[in-house]
Design a protein around this motif. Structure first.
Motif, PDB file in Angstrom:
ATOM      1  N   SER A  51     -22.024 133.268 -75.677  1.00  0.00           N
ATOM      2  CA  SER A  51     -21.623 131.967 -76.203  1.00  0.00           C
ATOM      3  C   SER A  51     -20.500 132.110 -77.233  1.00  0.00           C
ATOM      4  O   SER A  51     -19.630 131.236 -77.349  1.00  0.00           O
ATOM      5  N   LYS A  52     -20.473 133.229 -77.974  1.00  0.00           N
ATOM      6  CA  LYS A  52     -19.414 133.446 -78.963  1.00  0.00           C
ATOM      7  C   LYS A  52     -18.055 133.565 -78.285  1.00  0.00           C
ATOM      8  O   LYS A  52     -17.068 132.957 -78.719  1.00  0.00           O
ATOM      9  N   VAL A  53     -17.984 134.353 -77.212  1.00  0.00           N
ATOM     10  CA  VAL A  53     -16.713 134.538 -76.505  1.00  0.00           C
ATOM     11  C   VAL A  53     -16.316 133.257 -75.776  1.00  0.00           C
ATOM     12  O   VAL A  53     -15.136 132.884 -75.743  1.00  0.00           O
ATOM     13  N   ILE A  54     -17.294 132.571 -75.193  1.00  0.00           N
ATOM     14  CA  ILE A  54     -17.003 131.294 -74.533  1.00  0.00           C
ATOM     15  C   ILE A  54     -16.416 130.307 -75.541  1.00  0.00           C
ATOM     16  O   ILE A  54     -15.446 129.598 -75.255  1.00  0.00           O
ATOM     17  N   ALA A  55     -17.002 130.262 -76.731  1.00  0.00           N
ATOM     18  CA  ALA A  55     -16.490 129.367 -77.775  1.00  0.00           C
ATOM     19  C   ALA A  55     -15.050 129.719 -78.133  1.00  0.00           C
ATOM     20  O   ALA A  55     -14.210 128.836 -78.321  1.00  0.00           O
ATOM     21  N   ARG A  56     -14.755 131.014 -78.220  1.00  0.00           N
ATOM     22  CA  ARG A  56     -13.391 131.436 -78.562  1.00  0.00           C
ATOM     23  C   ARG A  56     -12.414 131.041 -77.451  1.00  0.00           C
ATOM     24  O   ARG A  56     -11.285 130.621 -77.720  1.00  0.00           O
ATOM     25  N   ALA A  57     -12.863 131.165 -76.190  1.00  0.00           N
ATOM     26  CA  ALA A  57     -12.016 130.762 -75.065  1.00  0.00           C
ATOM     27  C   ALA A  57     -11.727 129.266 -75.113  1.00  0.00           C
ATOM     28  O   ALA A  57     -10.590 128.828 -74.890  1.00  0.00           O
ATOM     29  N   GLY A  61      -8.097 126.834 -75.866  1.00  0.00           N
ATOM     30  CA  GLY A  61      -7.616 125.840 -74.920  1.00  0.00           C
ATOM     31  C   GLY A  61      -7.832 126.195 -73.467  1.00  0.00           C
ATOM     32  O   GLY A  61      -7.321 125.505 -72.579  1.00  0.00           O
ATOM     33  N   HIS A  62      -8.579 127.259 -73.203  1.00  0.00           N
ATOM     34  CA  HIS A  62      -8.847 127.652 -71.826  1.00  0.00           C
ATOM     35  C   HIS A  62      -9.895 126.731 -71.214  1.00  0.00           C
ATOM     36  O   HIS A  62     -10.838 126.290 -71.895  1.00  0.00           O
ATOM     37  N   GLN A  63      -9.754 126.471 -69.920  1.00  0.00           N
ATOM     38  CA  GLN A  63     -10.635 125.514 -69.244  1.00  0.00           C
ATOM     39  C   GLN A  63     -11.692 126.230 -68.409  1.00  0.00           C
ATOM     40  O   GLN A  63     -11.363 127.096 -67.601  1.00  0.00           O
ATOM     41  N   PRO A  64     -12.968 125.862 -68.569  1.00  0.00           N
ATOM     42  CA  PRO A  64     -14.027 126.499 -67.778  1.00  0.00           C
ATOM     43  C   PRO A  64     -14.107 125.940 -66.365  1.00  0.00           C
ATOM     44  O   PRO A  64     -13.859 124.752 -66.142  1.00  0.00           O
ATOM     45  N   ARG A  65     -14.408 126.824 -65.417  1.00  0.00           N
ATOM     46  CA  ARG A  65     -14.681 126.412 -64.035  1.00  0.00           C
ATOM     47  C   ARG A  65     -16.170 126.155 -63.847  1.00  0.00           C
ATOM     48  O   ARG A  65     -16.578 125.173 -63.239  1.00  0.00           O
ATOM     49  N   ALA A  66     -16.990 127.080 -64.362  1.00  0.00           N
ATOM     50  CA  ALA A  66     -18.443 126.969 -64.233  1.00  0.00           C
ATOM     51  C   ALA A  66     -19.078 127.880 -65.270  1.00  0.00           C
ATOM     52  O   ALA A  66     -18.436 128.814 -65.772  1.00  0.00           O
ATOM     53  N   ILE A  67     -20.336 127.618 -65.579  1.00  0.00           N
ATOM     54  CA  ILE A  67     -21.073 128.435 -66.550  1.00  0.00           C
ATOM     55  C   ILE A  67     -22.418 128.809 -65.947  1.00  0.00           C
ATOM     56  O   ILE A  67     -23.060 128.011 -65.263  1.00  0.00           O
ATOM     57  N   LEU A  68     -22.824 130.049 -66.202  1.00  0.00           N
ATOM     58  CA  LEU A  68     -24.114 130.573 -65.762  1.00  0.00           C
ATOM     59  C   LEU A  68     -24.898 130.935 -67.013  1.00  0.00           C
ATOM     60  O   LEU A  68     -24.395 131.674 -67.871  1.00  0.00           O
ATOM     61  N   VAL A  69     -26.120 130.436 -67.132  1.00  0.00           N
ATOM     62  CA  VAL A  69     -26.819 130.587 -68.407  1.00  0.00           C
ATOM     63  C   VAL A  69     -28.328 130.740 -68.197  1.00  0.00           C
ATOM     64  O   VAL A  69     -28.900 130.165 -67.267  1.00  0.00           O
ATOM     65  N   LEU A  70     -28.944 131.537 -69.061  1.00  0.00           N
ATOM     66  CA  LEU A  70     -30.393 131.608 -69.110  1.00  0.00           C
ATOM     67  C   LEU A  70     -30.936 130.359 -69.794  1.00  0.00           C
ATOM     68  O   LEU A  70     -30.288 129.788 -70.682  1.00  0.00           O
ATOM     69  N   GLU A  71     -32.116 129.957 -69.406  1.00  0.00           N
ATOM     70  CA  GLU A  71     -32.720 128.722 -69.918  1.00  0.00           C
ATOM     71  C   GLU A  71     -32.698 128.662 -71.439  1.00  0.00           C
ATOM     72  O   GLU A  71     -32.358 127.634 -72.036  1.00  0.00           O
ATOM     73  N   GLN A  72     -33.058 129.770 -72.085  1.00  0.00           N
ATOM     74  CA  GLN A  72     -33.183 129.756 -73.552  1.00  0.00           C
ATOM     75  C   GLN A  72     -31.840 129.640 -74.275  1.00  0.00           C
ATOM     76  O   GLN A  72     -31.802 129.400 -75.483  1.00  0.00           O
ATOM     77  N   TRP A  73     -30.734 129.804 -73.552  1.00  0.00           N
ATOM     78  CA  TRP A  73     -29.405 129.684 -74.154  1.00  0.00           C
ATOM     79  C   TRP A  73     -28.732 128.362 -73.801  1.00  0.00           C
ATOM     80  O   TRP A  73     -27.592 128.114 -74.207  1.00  0.00           O
ATOM     81  N   LEU A  74     -29.420 127.520 -73.065  1.00  0.00           N
ATOM     82  CA  LEU A  74     -28.805 126.293 -72.574  1.00  0.00           C
ATOM     83  C   LEU A  74     -28.376 125.362 -73.707  1.00  0.00           C
ATOM     84  O   LEU A  74     -27.292 124.766 -73.655  1.00  0.00           O
ATOM     85  N   ASP A  75     -29.181 125.225 -74.733  1.00  0.00           N
ATOM     86  CA  ASP A  75     -28.828 124.343 -75.848  1.00  0.00           C
ATOM     87  C   ASP A  75     -27.511 124.767 -76.501  1.00  0.00           C
ATOM     88  O   ASP A  75     -26.646 123.924 -76.811  1.00  0.00           O
ATOM     89  N   ASP A  76     -27.353 126.090 -76.718  1.00  0.00           N
ATOM     90  CA  ASP A  76     -26.139 126.590 -77.363  1.00  0.00           C
ATOM     91  C   ASP A  76     -24.903 126.292 -76.518  1.00  0.00           C
ATOM     92  O   ASP A  76     -23.864 125.858 -77.043  1.00  0.00           O
ATOM     93  N   VAL A  77     -25.013 126.534 -75.216  1.00  0.00           N
ATOM     94  CA  VAL A  77     -23.876 126.307 -74.325  1.00  0.00           C
ATOM     95  C   VAL A  77     -23.567 124.821 -74.221  1.00  0.00           C
ATOM     96  O   VAL A  77     -22.401 124.410 -74.243  1.00  0.00           O
ATOM     97  N   ALA A  78     -24.595 123.999 -74.114  1.00  0.00           N
ATOM     98  CA  ALA A  78     -24.392 122.553 -74.011  1.00  0.00           C
ATOM     99  C   ALA A  78     -23.683 122.013 -75.249  1.00  0.00           C
ATOM    100  O   ALA A  78     -22.822 121.126 -75.158  1.00  0.00           O
ATOM    101  N   GLU A  79     -24.007 122.561 -76.409  1.00  0.00           N
ATOM    102  CA  GLU A  79     -23.350 122.122 -77.648  1.00  0.00           C
ATOM    103  C   GLU A  79     -21.863 122.463 -77.625  1.00  0.00           C
ATOM    104  O   GLU A  79     -21.034 121.692 -78.112  1.00  0.00           O
ATOM    105  N   LEU A  80     -21.528 123.610 -77.037  1.00  0.00           N
ATOM    106  CA  LEU A  80     -20.116 123.994 -76.939  1.00  0.00           C
ATOM    107  C   LEU A  80     -19.342 123.064 -76.024  1.00  0.00           C
ATOM    108  O   LEU A  80     -18.195 122.714 -76.294  1.00  0.00           O
ATOM    109  N   LEU A  81     -19.976 122.653 -74.922  1.00  0.00           N
ATOM    110  CA  LEU A  81     -19.278 121.875 -73.905  1.00  0.00           C
ATOM    111  C   LEU A  81     -19.061 120.427 -74.294  1.00  0.00           C
ATOM    112  O   LEU A  81     -18.080 119.797 -73.884  1.00  0.00           O
TER     113      LEU A  81
END
Length: 277
Positions: A51-57, A61-81
């Motif tokens: 999630s740290k590197v994704i946040a930096r990306a 200004g880089h655009q994500p195509r898709a994200i793969l995540v473990l259930e317990q990390w979903l909240d962190d990733v959702a907050e980034l998006l």
């Protein structure tokens, strides 16, 4: 009844149930280095891990195509998006390990669209300190050099055509995501394009063991206004043509019979000594 998450109506969550789903192809066989070296640049993507590197990306200004995540990390990733329609594929550890080939202990992977690279002229226009990587093939070394470049204030990094991909997953991870913040591009014809750098006012300092080498501390005592530090491939070092093109050959003085440092370590020493003040 469980309280709904704040992101449940804004994030496109998809449960992973079928590993043959073609929508998961960005994340399949990530441990096959030879395959990924071909398919990622050709497909216009790179993989950001954690999630740290994704946040930096995303900050870059880089655009994500898709994200793969473990259930317990979903909240962190959702907050980034935030409010995004990027597909977020969620699965158990065992299932995602079958897909990727390794354990997602960092919790999340993102396939990102590769940014368009700048021209050399655009990249070095306002630079005073740049680093050139000649045919460095180890992704770990490339990532470590970028981390030093970020920490020690290099303005840009140029890589030769045969150099390892800075956006390969291992390079991005070792760099702690700094390959996403340090400006870089490929220099298409090396060392012929060194003439373009000289015309832009850069003094080319090649780090190499040579009878004509100048100690780095002596060179750094009164450095030119604009310096390009050139680092060579593991083992063989810089090519003879590059050494002949350089304005100065510099070396790091060694002790106890050691002849040289690993290229990533040498880059850190060189960038520290030559940092713009």
């Amino acid at each position: 009844m469980a309280k709904p998450h704040s992101w449940e109506h804004t994030v496109n969550v998809i449960r992973v149930t079928d590993l043959s789903d073609p929508r998961l192809s960005d994340f399949a066989n990530l441990t096959d280095v030879a395959l990924r070296r071909r398919t990622e640049p050709a497909g216009g993507l790179y993989i950001a891990e954690s999630s740290k590197v994704i946040a930096r990306a995303l900050r870059a200004g880089h655009q994500p195509r898709a994200i793969l995540v473990l259930e317990q990390w979903l909240d962190d990733v959702a907050e980034l998006l935030g409010d995004s329609d990027t597909p977020v594929y969620v699965g158990d550890s065992d299932v995602l390990e079958q897909l990727t080939g390794f354990n997602l202990h960092r919790g999340a992977l993102a396939s990102m669209h590769r940014p368009v690279l700048s021209t050399v002229a655009e990249l070095v226009k306002d630079a005073r300190r740049i680093v050139i990587l000649e045919d460095i093939v180890d992704h770990t070394n490339v990532g470590a050099i970028f981390r030093s470049a970020a920490a020690l204030g290099a303005d840009a990094v140029l890589i030769t055509p045969r150099c390892a991909d800075p956006l390969y997953r291992r390079s991005v991870r070792v760099s702690m995501g700094t390959v996403l913040q340090v400006p870089w591009t490929r220099i298409p014809n090396w060392p012929e394009d060194a003439a373009e750098l000289k015309a832009a006012g850069f003094h080319l300092a090649a780090l190499a063991l040579n009878d004509d080498s100048v100690d780095l501390d002596a060179f750094a005592a009164d450095p030119p206004e604009k310096v390009a530090l050139i680092l060579g491939t593991e083992g063989d070092g810089l090519s003879l043509s590059t050494i002949n093109t350089a304005d100065t050959i510099v070396k790091i003085p060694m002790m106890h019979g050691v002849d040289s440092l690993n290229v990533a370590a040498a880059s850190a020493v060189g960038m520290y000594m030559l940092r713009a003040r």
